[in-house]
Design an enzyme around this catalytic site. Sequence first.
Site, short mmCIF file in Angstrom:
data_model
loop_
_atom_site.label_atom_id
_atom_site.label_comp_id
_atom_site.label_asym_id
_atom_site.label_seq_id
_atom_site.Cartn_x
_atom_site.Cartn_y
_atom_site.Cartn_z
N CYS A 112 6.28 -41.96 -14.56
CA CYS A 112 5.99 -40.58 -14.19
C CYS A 112 5.90 -39.66 -15.41
CB CYS A 112 7.04 -40.11 -13.18
SG CYS A 112 6.61 -38.61 -12.28
N HIS A 113 6.67 -38.57 -15.42
CA HIS A 113 6.67 -37.62 -16.55
C HIS A 113 7.46 -38.14 -17.75
CE1 HIS A 113 5.48 -34.79 -13.32
NE2 HIS A 113 4.93 -34.07 -14.29
N GLY A 114 8.15 -39.27 -17.61
CA GLY A 114 8.98 -39.78 -18.69
C GLY A 114 8.23 -40.00 -19.99
N GLY A 115 6.91 -40.19 -19.90
CA GLY A 115 6.09 -40.42 -21.09
C GLY A 115 6.05 -39.26 -22.06
#
Length: 199
Positions: A112-115
């Site tokens: 998800c947004h972890g990148g």
Amino acid sequence: MNPELNGMRVAILVTDGFEQVELTEPKRMLEQEGAVTTLVSDRYDEVQGMHHDKPGDRFPVELLLREADAHAFDAVLLPGGKVNAAKLRDIPEAQGFVQTIQEDGKPIAVICHGGWLLVSAGLVEGRTMTSVPALEQDIRNAGGNWVDEEVVVDGNMISSRTPEDIPAFNSKMVEVIAERMRANLRGTADENAVGIASS
């Protein structure tokens, strides 16, 4: 079933505002396969999970980022959640942690947004990965190759888009970390063989 990840140490990096299921489901799978997980954060005591835009549960922090030694872990898991990821990407200790994991060639599992943390840490250039679509341009601007797939493996990096991809994400995450464990065991066996031959 014999656990594949017996004794492997996996750090889970989060701060307040992470997408709860992106922590709990991969964590459950890792522990089911024999890994030891540690919740690492910049926050004392507890961090707040979210169910999209609604508060979820609070989780106890097991290790502070400023005290964490990335060399002591075998892999890292980066759950998403927009608020969590936006905060974490600006924390120098978080950037340093994933940079060390990368330098050691250890698995990085990100969803998800972890990148965003990997973008800020300078780790996506030349890498193929996926994420929530909102990160596509950030990843491309950082030199990464963004693709719209449920799970992508590029070397030591495993990435997925959303909670709907968690089953595929979990499967590939275990596969890549297990391969790392087997490589470590082969390396130890080779070192022992050399030692015996030279004695």
